[in-house]
Write a protein that holds these residues in place. Structure first.
Motif, PDB file in Angstrom:
ATOM      1  N   PHE A  34     -16.226 -30.054   4.811  1.00 18.32           N
ATOM      2  CA  PHE A  34     -15.345 -29.263   3.958  1.00 18.32           C
ATOM      3  C   PHE A  34     -15.681 -29.575   2.511  1.00 18.32           C
ATOM      4  O   PHE A  34     -15.460 -30.690   2.032  1.00 18.32           O
ATOM      5  N   ARG A  35     -16.258 -28.553   1.839  1.00 19.79           N
ATOM      6  CA  ARG A  35     -16.762 -28.739   0.473  1.00 19.79           C
ATOM      7  C   ARG A  35     -17.727 -29.923   0.458  1.00 19.79           C
ATOM      8  O   ARG A  35     -18.693 -29.965   1.193  1.00 19.79           O
ATOM      9  N   SER A  36     -17.459 -30.910  -0.369  1.00 23.17           N
ATOM     10  CA  SER A  36     -18.362 -32.065  -0.449  1.00 23.17           C
ATOM     11  C   SER A  36     -17.946 -33.189   0.483  1.00 23.17           C
ATOM     12  O   SER A  36     -18.625 -34.214   0.555  1.00 23.17           O
ATOM     13  N   GLN A  37     -16.856 -33.009   1.212  1.00 24.83           N
ATOM     14  CA  GLN A  37     -16.357 -34.053   2.086  1.00 24.83           C
ATOM     15  C   GLN A  37     -16.910 -33.886   3.497  1.00 24.83           C
ATOM     16  O   GLN A  37     -17.036 -32.768   4.001  1.00 24.83           O
ATOM     17  N   ASP A  38     -17.225 -35.012   4.120  1.00 20.97           N
ATOM     18  CA  ASP A  38     -17.769 -35.031   5.467  1.00 20.97           C
ATOM     19  C   ASP A  38     -16.835 -35.861   6.342  1.00 20.97           C
ATOM     20  O   ASP A  38     -16.768 -37.077   6.221  1.00 20.97           O
ATOM     21  N   PHE A  39     -16.080 -35.177   7.205  1.00 21.32           N
ATOM     22  CA  PHE A  39     -15.129 -35.850   8.081  1.00 21.32           C
ATOM     23  C   PHE A  39     -15.796 -36.118   9.427  1.00 21.32           C
ATOM     24  O   PHE A  39     -16.230 -35.182  10.114  1.00 21.32           O
ATOM     25  N   ARG A  40     -15.868 -37.385   9.792  1.00 22.08           N
ATOM     26  CA  ARG A  40     -16.460 -37.762  11.074  1.00 22.08           C
ATOM     27  C   ARG A  40     -15.582 -38.799  11.753  1.00 22.08           C
ATOM     28  O   ARG A  40     -15.055 -39.704  11.119  1.00 22.08           O
ATOM     29  N   LEU A  41     -15.471 -38.634  13.062  1.00 25.00           N
ATOM     30  CA  LEU A  41     -14.706 -39.571  13.874  1.00 25.00           C
ATOM     31  C   LEU A  41     -15.570 -40.028  15.038  1.00 25.00           C
ATOM     32  O   LEU A  41     -16.325 -39.225  15.606  1.00 25.00           O
ATOM     33  N   PRO A  42     -15.482 -41.281  15.433  1.00 22.07           N
ATOM     34  CA  PRO A  42     -16.241 -41.719  16.613  1.00 22.07           C
ATOM     35  C   PRO A  42     -15.671 -41.090  17.879  1.00 22.07           C
ATOM     36  O   PRO A  42     -14.485 -41.201  18.164  1.00 22.07           O
ATOM     37  N   GLY A  43     -16.508 -40.393  18.624  1.00 20.66           N
ATOM     38  CA  GLY A  43     -16.042 -39.730  19.837  1.00 20.66           C
ATOM     39  C   GLY A  43     -17.164 -38.954  20.494  1.00 20.66           C
ATOM     40  O   GLY A  43     -18.264 -38.812  19.952  1.00 20.66           O
ATOM     41  N   LEU A  44     -16.880 -38.440  21.680  1.00 20.24           N
ATOM     42  CA  LEU A  44     -17.881 -37.671  22.410  1.00 20.24           C
ATOM     43  C   LEU A  44     -18.229 -36.372  21.686  1.00 20.24           C
ATOM     44  O   LEU A  44     -19.366 -35.907  21.750  1.00 20.24           O
ATOM     45  N   GLY A  45     -17.224 -35.777  21.023  1.00 23.01           N
ATOM     46  CA  GLY A  45     -17.485 -34.537  20.300  1.00 23.01           C
ATOM     47  C   GLY A  45     -18.478 -34.725  19.178  1.00 23.01           C
ATOM     48  O   GLY A  45     -19.438 -33.959  19.029  1.00 23.01           O
TER      49      GLY A  45
END
Length: 592
Positions: free
Chosen positions: A224-235
């Motif tokens: 989203f814009r310059s932000q990178d949202f990541r979560l540890p998971g299978l997805g």
């Protein structure tokens, strides 16, 4: 004289009988140990999740494609989906109950539900994620709650539609019986409404969890814009593997996901399906029942038996007695109180309506202000994309209904077939189509097709399961006595479909078609805008425009695209789905 087989002795027979009795007495103890171990494991999982969520956010998280990371990633994804499902179940029961029994706002609530289930997940993404991160700026829990809410928005709507449809189709004589016996609202909910809706709710729960797996990649890793949202998971693991074109990692991730789905089916869904089968509305008991070894073993546990005997049953009895006393007291007070003409209720109602009108006017004005930067050419592009996506949605619905209706009826009518086909269908519905889409897209390109045809295939992968699972639930809910009458009078296949099958599954089929339509609109954001090997492939469509606007942070385009989806959904709801729901509630309703 009776002759005994060679090698047989009475002492040996007594020993075998004694061993069987000892095993029978010791088995509940073994189950108690298993229950205790599961309880300790759940407590450890809660501590582990609490510690992880309370930590600081990791803005530069790198998703590892090592197979050693898969157990931890799978655990995190299962927890997110589980919490999103519990939230969905609570919302579905509450919202469906309010919509079914409040005639004044019923039409409005169903229209809102239809719009919400059709709005793509990415339309909720910016506001939900930024709000959650803003609430917990120094804790990882903000991003986690945002992902859980996003999974919730992709899984809840079909459950709410299913519970609402079940409440509207309860036979009149059952409702009259609860009135005669003076059931309280809580007692009627627990002893009539939830049991009657159990079959449809269980099968739609399966579909909701499958939908959660489907959108897991979009909810655990997004830009989203310059932000990178990541979560540890299978997805995020599968998304990273797809971005890098790592086929081995995709295979590892899909294998882990399928293993979890199979385990969930055997440990959760199969026992729930067997348990809900006892709530089937029929006068003749079926000779073919759904069985579950896990449910049978759980019923033999001393812990659950004691818990039910000493906790739940006395608690339910106290609640029922307390509610009955309150009801009698309320009736007595109303009988003794002289009638008064008070306009306080009307005044409060008009005040609420006035406040709501002001809020809606305020939001509408701000919406108009946000849409001012949109040019005329952008309007034309959005309208062109809306028409293209509308055609793909309806084509995918027709293709899905063509095979899911006969397949769902066959599975629902044959428990042995259901035992084999239901886990396979759940696996197929749960595997994210985006993980398979690179292969499908490459095949279509070689055959001369492109993303235009590929987007229909991807919509079909995300849509057909809503219809299939609802048709299976409808076929299972058809009373056994109706099936036996059709057999007794030797109905032909056409007569059986016209008089028993289609009328019996009709309410469930309408629910499946409505939720499938919303699923198709949701899938459009992935089907029409796809990343492959660090390249972006897109076709003309509203889903592609919404995905591009989300990634670039163009709120006016995102808002206008969502408004167009809402307008098309409301129009379809008024012209098609509402008349079909009304027909299901009146003509195709079980009752004496």
């Amino acid at each position: 004289m009776m002759h005994l087989p060679n090698g047989f002795s009475y002492s040996r027979g007594r020993e075998a009988l004694a061993r069987a009795q000892v095993f029978k007495r010791s088995w509940p103890f073994v189950m108690d140990l298993a229950v205790a171990a599961i309880g300790l494991a759940c407590f450890y999982c809660i501590v582990l999740i609490a510690k992880f969520w309370a930590g600081p956010p990791n803005a530069q998280m790198v998703v590892s494609l090592s197979p050693r990371s898969l157990p931890q990633y799978a655990f995190y994804s299962v927890v997110r989906i589980g919490l999103a499902y519990l939230l969905s179940l609570l919302f579905a029961v509450s919202y469906g109950y309010m919509a079914a029994y409040n005639t004044r706002i019923e039409q409005f609530m169903i229209a809102v539900l239809d719009i919400l289930q059709s709005i793509p997940v990415l339309s909720f993404l910016p506001s939900v994620m930024l709000a959650m991160v803003g609430l917990f700026p120094t804790r990882h829990i903000g991003v986690e709650l945002g992902a859980i809410v996003l999974i919730f928005t992709g899984a809840v709507w079909n459950m709410a539609f299913s519970f609402y449809s079940s409440l509207k189709s309860i036979p009149r004589e059952l409702i009259e019986a609860t009135t005669v016996y003076r059931f309280s609202r809580w007692q009627r909910l627990v002893q009539l409404e939830l049991p009657y809706a159990a079959i449809g709710l269980v099968w739609n729960s399966i579909m909701s969890v499958a939908g959660a797996w489907f959108f897991l990649m979009a909810c655990e890793m997004f830009h989203f814009r310059s932000q990178d949202f990541r979560l540890p998971g299978l997805g995020s693991y599968l998304q990273t593997a797809a971005d890098q074109g790592n086929g081995r990692a995709i295979a590892y991730g899909l294998f882990s996901m399928i293993a979890i789905i199979v385990a969930t089916d055997q440990l959760v869904w199969r026992p729930l399906i067997a348990w809900s089968d006892k709530f089937k509305f029929e006068q003749v008991e079926s000779s073919q029942r759904v069985v579950s070894p896990v449910l049978h073993l759980l019923t033999q546990s001393n812990v659950f038996s004691a818990l039910k005997r000493h906790t739940t049953e006395p608690l339910n009895e106290r609640i029922y007695v307390h509610l009955a006393k309150r009801r009698e007291e309320r009736i007595r007070v109303l009988a003794e109180r002289p009638p008064t003409s008070s306009n306080s209720g009307k005044i409060v109602g008009w005040a609420v309506l006035a406040i709501a009108a002001v809020v809606i006017y305020f939001m509408a004005m701000h919406t108009v202000i946000l849409l001012r930067p949109v040019t005329g050419s952008q309007y034309l592009q959005l309208l062109k994309g809306a028409a293209a996506t509308f055609g793909r949605v309806n084509l995918s619905l027709l293709l899905a209904a063509a095979w899911t209706i006969p397949a769902g009826v066959a599975i629902g009518f044959h428990p042995r077939l259901a035992k084999l086909a239901q886990p396979l269908a759940q696996i197929a519905a749960s595997v994210p189509a985006t993980a398979l889409f690179p292969v499908i897209l490459l095949m279509l390109v070689r055959l001369g097709g492109g993303l235009g045809i590929g987007s229909i295939a991807l919509m079909l992968l995300g849509t057909q399961w809503y219809i299939l699972f609802n048709v299976i639930a409808g076929a299972l809910a058809i009373p056994t006595d109706l099936k036996e009458v059709a057999t007794l009078f030797r109905f032909s296949t056409l007569q059986r479909w016209q008089t028993v099958i289609l009328p019996g599954i009709f309410p469930f089929l309408v629910t499946g078609m409505v939720t499938a339509s919303g699923g198709a609109w949701n899938a459009s954001i992935i089907a029409e805008y796809f990343r492959l090997n660090n390249q972006t492939l897109q076709t003309v469509g509203l889903g592609a425009q919404i995905s591009a606007a989300t990634e670039s942070g163009q709120f006016p385009i995102l808002l206008l695209g969502t408004v167009l989806i809402s307008l098309m959904v409301v129009t379809t709801n008024r012209l098609l789905w509402r008349p079909l729901y009304r027909l299901a509630e009146t003509r195709y309703k079980l009752g004496a």
